[in-house]
Scaffold this motif. Sequence first.
Motif, PDB file in Angstrom:
ATOM      1  N   VAL A 210      11.703  12.640  -4.512  1.00 43.53           N
ATOM      2  CA  VAL A 210      10.530  12.808  -3.647  1.00 43.53           C
ATOM      3  C   VAL A 210      10.784  11.984  -2.399  1.00 43.53           C
ATOM      4  CG1 VAL A 210       8.046  12.479  -3.398  1.00 43.53           C
ATOM      5  CG2 VAL A 210       8.989  13.082  -5.629  1.00 43.53           C
ATOM      6  N   SER A 211      10.740  12.628  -1.226  1.00 42.24           N
ATOM      7  CA  SER A 211      10.937  11.851  -0.004  1.00 42.24           C
ATOM      8  C   SER A 211       9.668  11.884   0.830  1.00 42.24           C
ATOM      9  CB  SER A 211      12.132  12.396   0.788  1.00 42.24           C
ATOM     10  OG  SER A 211      11.933  13.761   1.061  1.00 42.24           O
ATOM     11  N   VAL A 212       9.479  10.826   1.576  1.00 38.00           N
ATOM     12  CA  VAL A 212       8.265  10.709   2.384  1.00 38.00           C
ATOM     13  C   VAL A 212       8.532  11.293   3.762  1.00 38.00           C
ATOM     14  CG1 VAL A 212       6.620   9.104   3.411  1.00 38.00           C
ATOM     15  CG2 VAL A 212       7.568   8.646   1.139  1.00 38.00           C
ATOM     16  N   ALA A 213       7.701  12.240   4.185  1.00 40.39           N
ATOM     17  CA  ALA A 213       7.884  12.843   5.499  1.00 40.39           C
ATOM     18  C   ALA A 213       6.993  12.168   6.531  1.00 40.39           C
ATOM     19  CB  ALA A 213       7.581  14.342   5.439  1.00 40.39           C
ATOM     20  N   LYS A 214       5.831  11.713   6.100  1.00 39.92           N
ATOM     21  CA  LYS A 214       4.873  11.196   7.065  1.00 39.92           C
ATOM     22  C   LYS A 214       3.807  10.373   6.347  1.00 39.92           C
ATOM     23  CE  LYS A 214       2.032  13.247  10.718  1.00 39.92           C
ATOM     24  NZ  LYS A 214       1.454  14.562  11.066  1.00 39.92           N
ATOM     25  N   ILE A 215       3.373   9.292   6.996  1.00 38.66           N
ATOM     26  CA  ILE A 215       2.291   8.490   6.424  1.00 38.66           C
ATOM     27  C   ILE A 215       1.159   8.429   7.424  1.00 38.66           C
ATOM     28  CG2 ILE A 215       1.651   6.163   5.667  1.00 38.66           C
ATOM     29  CD1 ILE A 215       4.615   5.854   4.822  1.00 38.66           C
ATOM     30  N   MET A 216      -0.029   8.730   6.963  1.00 40.43           N
ATOM     31  CA  MET A 216      -1.184   8.707   7.852  1.00 40.43           C
ATOM     32  C   MET A 216      -2.200   7.706   7.336  1.00 40.43           C
ATOM     33  SD  MET A 216      -1.060  12.743   7.816  1.00 40.43           S
ATOM     34  CE  MET A 216      -0.155  12.537   6.309  1.00 40.43           C
ATOM     35  N   ARG A 217      -2.370   6.618   8.079  1.00 44.32           N
ATOM     36  CA  ARG A 217      -3.394   5.648   7.700  1.00 44.32           C
ATOM     37  C   ARG A 217      -4.246   5.372   8.910  1.00 44.32           C
ATOM     38  NH1 ARG A 217       0.474   2.777   4.312  1.00 44.32           N
ATOM     39  NH2 ARG A 217      -0.156   3.102   2.151  1.00 44.32           N
ATOM     40  N   GLU A 218      -5.540   5.486   8.742  1.00 44.55           N
ATOM     41  CA  GLU A 218      -6.426   5.170   9.849  1.00 44.55           C
ATOM     42  C   GLU A 218      -6.538   3.661   9.926  1.00 44.55           C
ATOM     43  OE1 GLU A 218     -10.231   7.132   9.636  1.00 44.55           O
ATOM     44  OE2 GLU A 218      -9.280   8.711   8.461  1.00 44.55           O
ATOM     45  N   ALA A 219      -6.309   3.150  11.122  1.00 47.25           N
ATOM     46  CA  ALA A 219      -6.445   1.703  11.273  1.00 47.25           C
ATOM     47  C   ALA A 219      -7.888   1.385  11.629  1.00 47.25           C
ATOM     48  CB  ALA A 219      -5.511   1.194  12.357  1.00 47.25           C
ATOM     49  N   GLY A 220      -8.409   0.343  11.053  1.00 46.61           N
ATOM     50  CA  GLY A 220      -9.714  -0.155  11.488  1.00 46.61           C
ATOM     51  C   GLY A 220     -10.928   0.528  10.896  1.00 46.61           C
ATOM     52  N   SER A 221     -10.961   1.845  10.936  1.00 48.75           N
ATOM     53  CA  SER A 221     -12.204   2.547  10.621  1.00 48.75           C
ATOM     54  C   SER A 221     -12.508   2.606   9.127  1.00 48.75           C
ATOM     55  CB  SER A 221     -12.151   3.974  11.174  1.00 48.75           C
ATOM     56  OG  SER A 221     -11.188   4.705  10.459  1.00 48.75           O
ATOM     57  N   LYS A 222     -11.874   1.733   8.371  1.00 47.55           N
ATOM     58  CA  LYS A 222     -12.121   1.765   6.933  1.00 47.55           C
ATOM     59  C   LYS A 222     -13.523   1.269   6.592  1.00 47.55           C
ATOM     60  CE  LYS A 222      -8.492  -0.407   5.515  1.00 47.55           C
ATOM     61  NZ  LYS A 222      -7.681  -1.252   4.665  1.00 47.55           N
ATOM     62  N   VAL A 223     -14.175   1.994   5.735  1.00 50.55           N
ATOM     63  CA  VAL A 223     -15.459   1.530   5.258  1.00 50.55           C
ATOM     64  C   VAL A 223     -15.190   0.783   3.960  1.00 50.55           C
ATOM     65  CG1 VAL A 223     -17.800   2.277   4.808  1.00 50.55           C
ATOM     66  CG2 VAL A 223     -16.156   3.897   5.793  1.00 50.55           C
ATOM     67  N   ASP A 224     -15.684  -0.434   3.845  1.00 50.06           N
ATOM     68  CA  ASP A 224     -15.511  -1.135   2.592  1.00 50.06           C
ATOM     69  C   ASP A 224     -16.845  -1.716   2.146  1.00 50.06           C
ATOM     70  OD1 ASP A 224     -14.703  -2.374   0.363  1.00 50.06           O
ATOM     71  OD2 ASP A 224     -13.237  -3.691   1.297  1.00 50.06           O
TER      72      ASP A 224
END
Lengths: 356, 286
Positions: A210-224
Amino acid sequence: MAGEVLIVAEQVNGEIAKVTLELIGEGRKLAQKLNSPLSCFILGHNMQSQIQRVIEAGADKIYLADHPELAEYRTLPYRRVLIDELTSWERPPHTLLMGSTTTGRDLAPRIAAYFETGLTADTIELDIGPYEHKAGVDKSKIGYFPECLYANRPSFGESLKARILGPWKDPQMATIRPGVFQLPAKVSRDPAEVPIKNIAVNLQSDDFRVSVAKIMREAGSKVDITEADVIIAGGFGLASQDGFELLRELAGCFNNAVVGASRKAVDVGWIGYPYQVGQTGKTVRPKIYIACGISGALQHRVGMQKSELIIAINKDPDAPIFSFANHGIVGDLYQVIPEMIKQIKAGALLKEPVLA
Amino acid sequence: MANKDLNIYVLIKQVPDTRSKAGVNPDGTIDRAKAGKMLNPFDAFAMEAALNAKAMGGPNSRVTAVTMGPPPAIDILYQALEHGIDKTCILSDRKLAASDTLATSYALTKTLEYLESKDGPADLVFCGLQTTDGDTAQVGPEICERMNLTQVTYVEGFTVENNKIHARKVIEGGAMEVIAELPALLTIANSYKKLKFKTFRGAKFVQEVKRNKPLQDEFIEVVDLAKVSARDEQCGLPGSPTIVSMTWKIGTVGGNCTMHQGKSAEELVGAVLAKESSHIAEFVKR
Ligand SMILES: Cc1cc2nc3c(=O)[nH]c(=O)nc-3n(C[C@H](O)[C@H](O)[C@H](O)COP(=O)(O)OP(=O)(O)OC[C@H]3O[C@@H](n4cnc5c(N)ncnc54)[C@H](O)[C@@H]3O)c2cc1C
Ligand SMILES: Nc1ncnc2c1ncn2[C@@H]1O[C@H](COP(=O)(O)O)[C@@H](O)[C@H]1O
């Protein structure tokens, strides 16, 4: 003596996840009862800077697999490193814990199946204690086991909570959702006292299927919502999405306050999944939890029952939530909440509290 | 390059029905005897994914739905056939009672291997994210470990290109796109596409199958542990490394809730705020 209590750390972008520190805190109690070391297994890349946090949380011993191929979590490389190391041990860990996150839920069952051992998912309480298996279909299970990992979790069946255990084989495994346990207080100790074992990483071609093509993480807008002091939670009783506007207005009366929701409110699309409280959502323990139009089903309750003060507003006097709230207001939330906003804004609480 | 013919399996489970009122207590517990039964809602997404994968594979691709459960679970296999799944198999055996996830993954692995011995090796296995009764999300990855398949969990969308899986999956704090080799096992998130309505042809076909025993035998294979060469000691209670040692109701604990009712909203709210002012005040915005 029992084997180690091992916490498999989770990291996102090279930062140790909060849930790992929570597990080290809880693991400390188990290790004490077992009189065993508490160890933490870190996999990642350039993780040196994180070791201090793990030591401060209370780990006695660290296993560090630091390698560029481990920078981002992937099932097979992580599985390889863990299994290679654990199979080289003379005795397996007594207990192995991971966060019940998208990562832990992906990896823990691989390890459990490899060792053909038990794994309890979404545990809400852990302990060490005895168990005696007397008779049964399976004679090989009979015996007295003084030091079992007790993993309690909500059960779907007739009863509400079940204790799951499996002392016949180590490691005894469990996953735990973030927020179930509290962050431990900082332990002050000389880092030089904590041994660090550097783990050789020997990946095989099979591990790269399994290879990783792309990582998408939203910075900042995380609701916790787990970080809030005050949660105003809404359920199906809101009857419409607009109800959350009213709840936001009440939340606006407090510092560090957010809205939360029951699964039914999330399922109908009134609010997003990050706001869900409960067994399949977040576990929260705010100072104040105000439940509005929430019946109080077990799956919701396990996510919020450790809140310090629970105020429930429900028009049904027999709603189960009244069996565990601190204050129950029987009434229509659309009358009660505007009144609450009004009184708080009018300064009802700003008078100095009377000292008894 | 066109994709090859894909041999696809989808694992589905029958669970107590929590949508209807029957058997569901107000506190969220279930009376299994009274509750109706339904297809695990998460497995409907897996079924949709399996059917979509079939459409992406070569012209002779096929999907087999597999379940482990008591005989009445055949109901969900009929449901699968109505949705256009090609054939089905149920593993049913008294010795499976009290299986935990490890024992379940063993029995399902043996069933898949049995089917492979007749249909050729699996290219793709689809699972739901989790079941609503077991709720562990473990069975899929445990099968993966046993069968040495590539594993992609929490899949939100995927295509099959050049005999590889291109998938988008949920990770902590975001999403990831991966390329996975076949054979692979995918667990499908509930943010994937909803299962389409059953087809008219499928519904008509199932009516026929229900009436016609030879057709039933052809499209619904019933197997037991002996048939799939599973070892009894790895199934059911003996094969389960965990047991439930005790259960308790937490519904009755607590009970010291101060109730406020039968007055105006103003008085009700006033009473609570007065009682808890010392606790609440410090969080109020000034
Ligand atoms: C495996 C599993 C996992 C689950 N995970 C979760 C989870 O993580 N979180 C979760 O919350 N649930 C979860 N559930 C669902 C849970 O069982 C309940 O169905 C859900 O919590 C009910 O949501 P609710 O209280 O909003 O809705 P309901 O049960 O429909 O309750 C609505 C309440 O609002 C009251 N009400 C109606 N109108 C008003 C009004 N005007 N004023 C005041 N009160 C009013 C009613 O009296 C009622 O008590 C899970 C279920 C399962 C099977
Ligand atoms: N008895 C079963 N029969 C067929 N598939 C199952 C069974 N139990 C679990 N599964 C599959 O494994 C997934 C995860 O289940 P669980 O580990 O119980 O949460 C389900 O969504 C199904 O795809």
